[in-house]
Scaffold this motif. Structure first.
Motif, PDB file in Angstrom:
ATOM      1  N   ASN A  24       0.875  -1.504  -0.029  1.00 46.24           N
ATOM      2  CA  ASN A  24      -0.039   0.041  -0.191  1.00 46.24           C
ATOM      3  C   ASN A  24       0.697   1.623  -0.131  1.00 46.24           C
ATOM      4  O   ASN A  24       0.039   2.579   0.010  1.00 46.24           O
ATOM      5  N   THR A  25       2.012   1.245   0.220  1.00 44.38           N
ATOM      6  CA  THR A  25       3.143   1.882   0.582  1.00 44.38           C
ATOM      7  C   THR A  25       3.572   2.404  -1.020  1.00 44.38           C
ATOM      8  O   THR A  25       3.769   4.052  -0.942  1.00 44.38           O
ATOM      9  N   ILE A  26       3.748   1.651  -1.551  1.00 42.86           N
ATOM     10  CA  ILE A  26       4.951   2.056  -3.109  1.00 42.86           C
ATOM     11  C   ILE A  26       3.941   1.543  -4.320  1.00 42.86           C
ATOM     12  O   ILE A  26       4.070   2.133  -5.347  1.00 42.86           O
ATOM     13  N   ASN A  27       2.694   1.730  -4.384  1.00 45.35           N
ATOM     14  CA  ASN A  27       1.626   1.401  -5.348  1.00 45.35           C
ATOM     15  C   ASN A  27       1.105   2.472  -5.769  1.00 45.35           C
ATOM     16  O   ASN A  27       0.771   2.607  -7.145  1.00 45.35           O
ATOM     17  N   ILE A  28       1.504   3.594  -5.185  1.00 49.01           N
ATOM     18  CA  ILE A  28       0.895   4.759  -5.544  1.00 49.01           C
ATOM     19  C   ILE A  28       1.743   5.341  -7.207  1.00 49.01           C
ATOM     20  O   ILE A  28       0.759   6.050  -7.833  1.00 49.01           O
ATOM     21  N   SER A  29       3.122   4.861  -7.173  1.00 51.36           N
ATOM     22  CA  SER A  29       4.088   5.749  -7.687  1.00 51.36           C
ATOM     23  C   SER A  29       3.236   5.008  -9.092  1.00 51.36           C
ATOM     24  O   SER A  29       3.336   5.523 -10.181  1.00 51.36           O
ATOM     25  N   LEU A  30       3.102   3.499  -9.243  1.00 48.49           N
ATOM     26  CA  LEU A  30       2.297   3.538 -10.657  1.00 48.49           C
ATOM     27  C   LEU A  30       1.270   3.271 -10.300  1.00 48.49           C
ATOM     28  O   LEU A  30       0.373   4.030 -11.997  1.00 48.49           O
ATOM     29  N   ALA A  31       0.303   3.967 -10.040  1.00 48.11           N
ATOM     30  CA  ALA A  31      -1.344   4.151  -9.378  1.00 48.11           C
ATOM     31  C   ALA A  31      -1.542   5.403 -10.372  1.00 48.11           C
ATOM     32  O   ALA A  31      -2.106   5.939 -10.841  1.00 48.11           O
ATOM     33  N   LEU A  32      -0.615   6.334  -9.776  1.00 50.39           N
ATOM     34  CA  LEU A  32      -0.723   7.474 -10.617  1.00 50.39           C
ATOM     35  C   LEU A  32       0.175   7.791 -11.695  1.00 50.39           C
ATOM     36  O   LEU A  32      -0.665   8.634 -12.873  1.00 50.39           O
ATOM     37  N   ALA A  33       1.067   6.902 -12.118  1.00 48.11           N
ATOM     38  CA  ALA A  33       1.584   6.857 -13.916  1.00 48.11           C
ATOM     39  C   ALA A  33      -0.113   6.751 -14.776  1.00 48.11           C
ATOM     40  O   ALA A  33      -0.020   7.273 -15.203  1.00 48.11           O
ATOM     41  N   LEU A  34      -0.582   5.591 -14.289  1.00 47.86           N
ATOM     42  CA  LEU A  34      -2.204   5.677 -15.276  1.00 47.86           C
ATOM     43  C   LEU A  34      -2.836   5.919 -14.839  1.00 47.86           C
ATOM     44  O   LEU A  34      -3.263   6.374 -16.034  1.00 47.86           O
ATOM     45  N   MET A  35      -2.875   6.285 -13.626  1.00 48.25           N
ATOM     46  CA  MET A  35      -4.033   7.752 -13.479  1.00 48.25           C
ATOM     47  C   MET A  35      -4.174   9.364 -14.105  1.00 48.25           C
ATOM     48  O   MET A  35      -5.214   9.360 -14.843  1.00 48.25           O
ATOM     49  N   GLN A  36      -2.935   9.446 -14.240  1.00 46.69           N
ATOM     50  CA  GLN A  36      -2.730  11.032 -15.876  1.00 46.69           C
ATOM     51  C   GLN A  36      -3.113  10.127 -16.922  1.00 46.69           C
ATOM     52  O   GLN A  36      -3.771  11.523 -17.360  1.00 46.69           O
ATOM     53  N   SER A  37      -2.977   9.049 -17.541  1.00 50.44           N
ATOM     54  CA  SER A  37      -3.486   8.990 -18.785  1.00 50.44           C
ATOM     55  C   SER A  37      -4.620   9.727 -18.724  1.00 50.44           C
ATOM     56  O   SER A  37      -5.573   9.293 -19.731  1.00 50.44           O
ATOM     57  N   VAL A  38      -5.701   9.005 -17.789  1.00 51.96           N
ATOM     58  CA  VAL A  38      -7.788   8.905 -17.836  1.00 51.96           C
ATOM     59  C   VAL A  38      -7.694  10.113 -17.244  1.00 51.96           C
ATOM     60  O   VAL A  38      -8.428  10.880 -17.502  1.00 51.96           O
ATOM     61  N   TYR A  39      -7.268  10.847 -16.060  1.00 50.73           N
ATOM     62  CA  TYR A  39      -7.316  12.429 -15.085  1.00 50.73           C
ATOM     63  C   TYR A  39      -6.054  12.952 -14.962  1.00 50.73           C
ATOM     64  O   TYR A  39      -5.040  13.230 -14.325  1.00 50.73           O
TER      65      TYR A  39
END
Length: 203
Positions: A24-39
């Protein structure tokens, strides 16, 4: 439940909780990378806030986790911080949906709020896991090291899960980043299910 968990049970509890905190600590870095293409973020502060919110929560969790363990008992305190992890990880995946928010800025703001609460849960795990492991075994150094080695497994799991999700749904999928964050609730759910099962067996 028995009055005192067995040493293997305490070590498993600490290992799973450390795995959960690491994931849960580290997953935000990759989640944000994916998220930026949608939002697409309005500015860099959206990304910065989401990235740092968990760290701020972890500071509070680390300070409060040990105190909570002394007050309520190690296992009750661990149950509380892991329940917080489960809830915050789950609702992180629903940012911008559950409360009817709309717009890019609101999605990032809501996610940052859930990440802060998740950080409190993650931070609380570290002092409690170390204490539970050390107090339950005569081989303190070896077992504490074994417990915290699960952090590396959690870091690796993030990359493997992110890779699998992007292969399945694509990098521009709104579902991929949500699942990556939401799956962080599974380790805690496993511990809760195990606790319920042990209560039934004991009764």
């Amino acid at each position: 439940l028995p009055k005192r968990n067995s040493t293997p049970a305490d070590i498993r509890l600490s290992m799973v909780s450390n795995f959960s905190a690491a994931y849960n600590t580290i997953n935000i870095s990759l989640a944000l990378a994916l998220m930026q293409s949608v939002y697409p973020p309005a500015d860099s502060s959206d990304i910065t806030t989401c990235s740092s919110a968990l760290i701020a929560g972890m500071i509070l969790g680390q300070l409060g986790g040990g105190l909570l363990g002394d007050w309520l008992g190690r296992h009750m305190a661990m149950a509380m911080v892991m329940s917080l992890q489960v809830g915050a990880a789950f609702f992180s995946a629903w940012s911008g949906i559950m409360v009817g928010t709309s717009g890019t800025r609101n999605v990032y703001t809501e996610l940052a709020g859930w990440r802060f609460l998740l950080g409190v849960g993650c931070g609380g795990v570290y002092p409690l896991a170390a204490t539970i492991t050390a107090e339950s075994s005569s081989k303190k150094e070896k077992n504490v090291a074994l417990t915290f080695s699960m952090q590396g497994v959690g870091y690796l799991a993030v990359s493997l899960v992110a890779y699998s999700l992007t292969r399945q749904f694509g990098e521009k999928s709104d579902l991929a980043w949500r699942l990556l964050l939401g799956l962080g609730s599974l380790p805690g759910l496993m511990l809760i299910a195990s606790r319920i099962y042990r209560r039934k067996v004991a009764s």
